[in-house]
Write an enzyme that holds these catalytic residues in place. Structure first.
Site, PDB file in Angstrom:
ATOM      1  N   ASP A 105       0.864  -1.183   0.000  1.00  0.00           N
ATOM      2  CA  ASP A 105       0.000   0.000   0.000  1.00  0.00           C
ATOM      3  C   ASP A 105       0.900   1.232   0.000  1.00  0.00           C
ATOM      4  OD1 ASP A 105      -2.128   1.660   0.016  1.00  0.00           O
ATOM      5  OD2 ASP A 105      -2.896   1.078   1.977  1.00  0.00           O
ATOM      6  N   ALA A 106       1.292   1.616  -1.201  1.00  0.00           N
ATOM      7  CA  ALA A 106       2.351   2.615  -1.364  1.00  0.00           C
ATOM      8  C   ALA A 106       1.833   3.914  -1.978  1.00  0.00           C
ATOM      9  CB  ALA A 106       3.450   2.042  -2.253  1.00  0.00           C
ATOM     10  N   LYS A 107       0.724   3.839  -2.680  1.00  0.00           N
ATOM     11  CA  LYS A 107       0.103   5.009  -3.331  1.00  0.00           C
ATOM     12  C   LYS A 107       1.129   5.822  -4.103  1.00  0.00           C
ATOM     13  CE  LYS A 107      -3.781   4.972  -0.125  1.00  0.00           C
ATOM     14  NZ  LYS A 107      -3.380   4.024   0.941  1.00  0.00           N
ATOM     15  N   ARG A 108       1.927   5.123  -4.921  1.00  0.00           N
ATOM     16  CA  ARG A 108       2.928   5.769  -5.731  1.00  0.00           C
ATOM     17  C   ARG A 108       2.333   6.250  -7.059  1.00  0.00           C
ATOM     18  NH1 ARG A 108       5.128   5.054  -1.244  1.00  0.00           N
ATOM     19  NH2 ARG A 108       7.237   4.278  -0.966  1.00  0.00           N
TER      20      ARG A 108
ATOM     21  N   ASP B 101      -1.625  10.012   1.498  1.00  0.00           N
ATOM     22  CA  ASP B 101      -2.445   8.931   2.050  1.00  0.00           C
ATOM     23  C   ASP B 101      -3.364   9.552   3.097  1.00  0.00           C
ATOM     24  OD1 ASP B 101      -3.372   6.384   3.006  1.00  0.00           O
ATOM     25  OD2 ASP B 101      -1.494   5.514   2.338  1.00  0.00           O
TER      26      ASP B 101
END
Lengths: 273, 273
Positions: A94-97, B99
């Protein structure tokens, strides 16, 4: 991992639970702090205790990056442990890159090759050439943020763009990306009623659904509007499971919480038959 | 670092150049590969050679993450070297993170405290509560993606949302966030003509402008539409400077390229007087 292997696991375990490894030194049982790598020891205990009742694990990368080099080491040990001992588990970074093409390729290599995660979460703001480098990896999955569970989601995601909310535009536009078959989407459980409209655009895609438990989302609602014939859902719970208790019995408490959720999921899956 | 200190540096050096440290083992001079940490050795040489002509350095975090633990170590050494030897340089973690609240706080701590960067790039998709945790840090700066330099920018950023392009909506909405004074924005140089409209919404904010050189952006155009009385621009060049040559004279070549850009910037700054 192939989607059909994930679906087979879900049917076998009667669970579509994902356990979020948001491991925080301030919250884990204090007796673990004397270990050389408390974060890994905590994760290992949680994984061993819960793996029977879940099909996926999702470390949130921020919780590791905050500890710098030592956090990165704990992350590496955690994913290595998962892949070695429970290769049937679907793993999510879960890195949201998300960045321009050649840079996204590097993030993809970091998480898909270096760390060997099955999937990664990606922010869609930079569009096609920021997402496709992730999609190019075979048997890896790119989980695009569509409608998130936080209040900030209403700042942009739900605004109308060409007669449709931005998050729907993201769903539609991304379906035309190369290797779009490798896409999944994040849809927050706190907005379950939106799932009906989402399923009109992506009737079969897997959705990663955070926000059950601590954030107030409702499992039955999510299943009612979001479940497909191949389930199509991964429901994440982080704090509700991993911090169920913070004494020496923390792993047992986590196991009980995971089991409770699995039993609720079993009831939902029965309705598919 | 305070904005006025950055402005003072720009005026003193007659430069608003940011050097992008997109360091790639496949592209750096091959004689460095025998060093224990080739990435750090390359960065150190580039920094020493160019620091006279620039006011900021921007490592793109993907280029470090791709090498796992060893990459993270090189990043740590690079920022420590910069802070110890050139504290007047403005440092940017080009991380494009973002996030929900408590998670963003961890990313903020990772880059602002653990690594002590002056600023970080952030994706706006998740809205207010994903951005404000970064803004809460005093004398640190949050550089929000507005209009990026890649073609994927046209997927969502330029779409009309309530009578205005999404990137303008991002600019407007973010101005109301708590501690919005700590905001800067990414605006790609390949879209210089958009800067006029952007300056109507954020007349004074600093803009980080990638895309000069390798991506085809034009310095004069960017200055014409984007410069403010306090300059308000950081122009980034990565590949054009750091890979100016790949022989043993690479640092000298990088210095010459940085100097050329500084001289062009000097001419632009003269027009402010």
């Amino acid at each position: 991992m192939k989607i059909q292997d994930l679906v087979a696991q879900i049917k076998k375990k009667q669970s579509f639970l994902c356990v979020g490894l948001d491991t925080d030194l301030d919250k884990i049982p204090q007796h673990l702090l004397k270990e050389e790598d408390p974060i890994f020891e905590f994760n290992k205990a949680i994984i061993d205790a819960t793996q029977e009742f879940c099909v996926a694990y999702k470390p949130n990368i921020a919780f590791y990056e905050v500890y710098g080099l030592s956090g990165w080491k704990s992350l590496e040990k955690t994913i290595t442990y998962l892949n070695a001992n429970y290769p049937e588990q679907f793993t999510i970074a879960d890195a949201k890159r998300g960045d321009i093409g050649n840079t996204s390729t590097r993030y993809a290599k970091a998480f898909f090759e270096e760390l060997n995660f099955d999937s990664i979460t990606i922010a869609p703001y930079m569009g096609k050439d920021s997402v496709e480098p992730f999609l190019a990896f075979k048997e890896k999955h790119t989980i695009l943020l569509a409608l998130t569970s936080n209040t900030g989601a209403f700042d942009f995601q739900t605004k109308i763009v060409e007669e449709q909310e931005l998050y729907k535009r993201v769903l539609k536009t991304s379906k035309a990306y190369e290797n779009a078959g490798n896409l999944m989407y994040v849809v927050g459980a706190t907005k379950a009623e939106y799932l009906k409209g989402i399923r009109e655009i992506v009737p079969e895609s897997f959705l990663l659904v955070p926000g059950i438990g601590a954030q107030g989302g409702n499992l039955q609602e999510v299943c009612k509007y979001g479940m497909t014939k191949d389930i199509g859902l991964l429901i994440n719970s982080s704090r509700g499971i991993i911090y169920a208790s913070t004494d020496t019995k923390f792993a047992f408490s986590a196991r009980e919480k995971a089991k409770q959720l699995q039993q609720q999921m079993h009831l939902e899956l029965k309705q598919l038959d």
